[in-house]
Design an enzyme around this catalytic site. Sequence first.
Site, PDB file in Angstrom:
ATOM      1  N   TYR A  68      25.347 -38.881  17.921  1.00 16.19           N
ATOM      2  CA  TYR A  68      24.571 -37.634  17.831  1.00 16.19           C
ATOM      3  C   TYR A  68      23.302 -37.782  18.654  1.00 16.19           C
ATOM      4  O   TYR A  68      22.667 -38.847  18.631  1.00 16.19           O
ATOM      5  CB  TYR A  68      24.189 -37.322  16.376  1.00 16.19           C
ATOM      6  CG  TYR A  68      25.021 -36.194  15.821  1.00 16.19           C
ATOM      7  CD1 TYR A  68      24.951 -34.933  16.404  1.00 16.19           C
ATOM      8  CD2 TYR A  68      25.883 -36.380  14.759  1.00 16.19           C
ATOM      9  CE1 TYR A  68      25.716 -33.887  15.930  1.00 16.19           C
ATOM     10  CE2 TYR A  68      26.666 -35.339  14.281  1.00 16.19           C
ATOM     11  CZ  TYR A  68      26.574 -34.094  14.868  1.00 16.19           C
ATOM     12  OH  TYR A  68      27.334 -33.065  14.413  1.00 16.19           O
ATOM     13  N   GLU A  70      20.862 -34.823  19.231  1.00 17.93           N
ATOM     14  CA  GLU A  70      20.128 -33.542  19.314  1.00 17.93           C
ATOM     15  C   GLU A  70      18.702 -33.802  19.776  1.00 17.93           C
ATOM     16  O   GLU A  70      18.099 -34.817  19.423  1.00 17.93           O
ATOM     17  CB  GLU A  70      20.157 -32.840  17.959  1.00 17.93           C
ATOM     18  CG  GLU A  70      21.542 -32.294  17.656  1.00 17.93           C
ATOM     19  CD  GLU A  70      21.621 -31.532  16.351  1.00 17.93           C
ATOM     20  OE1 GLU A  70      20.576 -31.148  15.822  1.00 17.93           O
ATOM     21  OE2 GLU A  70      22.743 -31.339  15.877  1.00 17.93           O
ATOM     22  N   ASP A 245      24.400 -16.753  37.665  1.00 11.49           N
ATOM     23  CA  ASP A 245      25.490 -17.556  37.099  1.00 11.49           C
ATOM     24  C   ASP A 245      26.363 -17.981  38.280  1.00 11.49           C
ATOM     25  O   ASP A 245      27.129 -17.187  38.821  1.00 11.49           O
ATOM     26  CB  ASP A 245      26.273 -16.693  36.104  1.00 11.49           C
ATOM     27  CG  ASP A 245      27.452 -17.436  35.497  1.00 11.49           C
ATOM     28  OD1 ASP A 245      27.838 -18.493  36.023  1.00 11.49           O
ATOM     29  OD2 ASP A 245      28.003 -16.932  34.500  1.00 11.49           O
ATOM     30  N   THR A 274      28.988 -23.708  35.285  1.00 13.19           N
ATOM     31  CA  THR A 274      29.888 -24.652  34.638  1.00 13.19           C
ATOM     32  C   THR A 274      30.017 -25.822  35.606  1.00 13.19           C
ATOM     33  O   THR A 274      29.611 -25.737  36.774  1.00 13.19           O
ATOM     34  CB  THR A 274      31.288 -24.061  34.375  1.00 13.19           C
ATOM     35  OG1 THR A 274      31.783 -23.501  35.583  1.00 13.19           O
ATOM     36  CG2 THR A 274      31.236 -22.993  33.298  1.00 13.19           C
ATOM     37  N   LYS A 277      34.572 -26.165  37.696  1.00 10.20           N
ATOM     38  CA  LYS A 277      35.319 -25.276  38.606  1.00 10.20           C
ATOM     39  C   LYS A 277      35.235 -25.875  40.017  1.00 10.20           C
ATOM     40  O   LYS A 277      35.707 -26.984  40.225  1.00 10.20           O
ATOM     41  CB  LYS A 277      34.755 -23.862  38.526  1.00 10.20           C
ATOM     42  CG  LYS A 277      34.922 -23.220  37.135  1.00 10.20           C
ATOM     43  CD  LYS A 277      34.516 -21.779  37.135  1.00 10.20           C
ATOM     44  CE  LYS A 277      34.771 -21.099  35.809  1.00 10.20           C
ATOM     45  NZ  LYS A 277      33.640 -21.209  34.862  1.00 10.20           N
ATOM     46  N   ARG A 283      34.687 -30.625  32.024  1.00  2.05           N
ATOM     47  CA  ARG A 283      34.552 -29.283  31.437  1.00  2.05           C
ATOM     48  C   ARG A 283      33.204 -29.197  30.725  1.00  2.05           C
ATOM     49  O   ARG A 283      32.949 -29.924  29.770  1.00  2.05           O
ATOM     50  CB  ARG A 283      35.715 -29.077  30.447  1.00  2.05           C
ATOM     51  CG  ARG A 283      35.851 -27.704  29.873  1.00  2.05           C
ATOM     52  CD  ARG A 283      37.263 -27.500  29.357  1.00  2.05           C
ATOM     53  NE  ARG A 283      38.202 -27.472  30.467  1.00  2.05           N
ATOM     54  CZ  ARG A 283      38.417 -26.418  31.266  1.00  2.05           C
ATOM     55  NH1 ARG A 283      37.793 -25.270  31.041  1.00  2.05           N
ATOM     56  NH2 ARG A 283      39.257 -26.487  32.264  1.00  2.05           N
TER      57      ARG A 283
HETATM   58  N1  DSN Z   1      37.312 -18.298  32.546  1.00  2.00           N
HETATM   59  C1  DSN Z   1      36.604 -18.399  33.791  1.00  2.00           C
HETATM   60  C2  DSN Z   1      37.361 -17.790  34.906  1.00  2.00           C
HETATM   61  O1  DSN Z   1      38.562 -17.939  34.931  1.00  2.00           O
HETATM   62  O2  DSN Z   1      36.779 -17.187  35.790  1.00  2.00           O
HETATM   63  C3  DSN Z   1      35.255 -17.848  33.728  1.00  2.00           C
HETATM   64  O3  DSN Z   1      34.680 -18.074  32.498  1.00  2.00           O
END
Ligand code: DSN
Length: 483
Positions: A68, A70, A245, A274, A277, A283
């Site tokens: 943990y 935090e 974003d 994120t 991607k 992730r």
């Molecule tokens: N789920 C993602 C996408 O496929 O674009 C975005 O959150």
Amino acid sequence: MSQPFDAAAASTAYRSALDVIRAVEPRVADAIGQELADQRSSLKLIASENYASPAVLLTMGNWFSDKYAEGTVGHRFYAGCQNVDTVESLAAEHARELFGAPYAYVQPHSGIDANLVAFWSVLAQRLEAPALVEAGVKNVNDLSEDDWTALRRAFGDQRLLGMSLDVGGHLTHGFRPNISGKMFTHGSYGTHPETGLIDYDAVRAKAKEFKPLILMAGYSAYPRKVNFAKMREIADEVGATLIVDMAHFAGLVAGKVFTGDFDPVPFAHITTTTTHKSLRGPRGGAVLAQHEFAEFVDRGCPMVLGGPLSHVMAAKAVAFAEARTPEFATYAQNVADNAVSLAEGLTKRGGTLVTGGTENHLVLLDVTSFGLTGRQAESALVDSGIVTNRNSVPRDPNGAWYTSGVRLGTPALTSRGFGAAEFDRTAELIVEVLTAASAAPAPSGGTSKAKYQLPDGIAEKVRAEAGELLDANPLYPGLELSK
Ligand code: DSN
């Protein structure tokens, strides 16, 4: 694999790990092995997916998961966090240097979490504005229950202006199924009805009329670059905070494909992302901020996040280190070049693309000219070994469930080593399937919006041809789970 790795060492590591897992629950070990086999054997074109390196993946399977932590580096609510401090500091340092950001927060578990941290930071920063401080409120933590009730009422009147979902915006940018749609009164900007491009004058006019607290930029299905310098100008004109974003295109920012006005980090007050991607990490999520938001972003846990996933923060540090290499810059440029090859391959064979092309990692193919809905196209393609996802096109006549498009992204197959020729061939296979497919008859008469039909043998033929492309560009070459 465009990120070099030691295949013999990775094979040993995974074989040993699977032996340990198999001794407890063999079905999980089998599912892990099957997932690798499945990922190896399909043309993965989902624009938000990728293949992380064995180093990133292996960093997640260890005892950091048991801790943990935090709080923030050096200020934890738990003892014994010295090693978590090391990996969180490294991840933040790499992120700051990679993106040229004054401040980085690497605790968010996902993109939604990262956006939530950003939204609360803006609200908290505004709430602690000089007028409130003068009134005796120094910190949102000092507010009484009555204050909170008054503030909740005030939050209801805060406005967020983001890109409309049907032209490629994201659910977390103020739409009802997400908490952002409940926290904020939402307004949206669309794209030009003829070009499909963002019309900055229209965004400016909408912002002047709507007067948002937050102007949100970024997308999940818009195939073009965004001029963030212009977005910041608009935010400044109306006194809004600009949040970008960049989840989808963070890899293109890291790899310096998007520079100058198209790099969001210098222009946004807060940039969220994120990490899994186009950035090809584990992730998870992250937030970058200008200095004036840093202390508010830092309150993410426990304000809106559960305990940080230390094992994932460690993997973020490894992924950011990879993204700082020349190999990653080459990879990012290839992602963008390959999207152009895919777009050209589709259009020269009669495909219709939203905006007519691409400037990033994705292509949005309008499938109405094939006489299909997005759902039918998605199913016909996946049954032929080509994995995509259906997606709305602007002003979609088939709505958000059936849709009229498929979104195709290049990050994953580029990680496998696909280049222009392979993406042209991929376009050929996609068009072959969609041309042969047709809507299936509906039991009640007419045609179904969901079901499709293909002449015998097409799916098998395309699957075999896709297999040739895949075999020539193996995923994790040399990594073998059995001796
Ligand atoms: N789920 C993602 C996408 O496929 O674009 C975005 O959150």
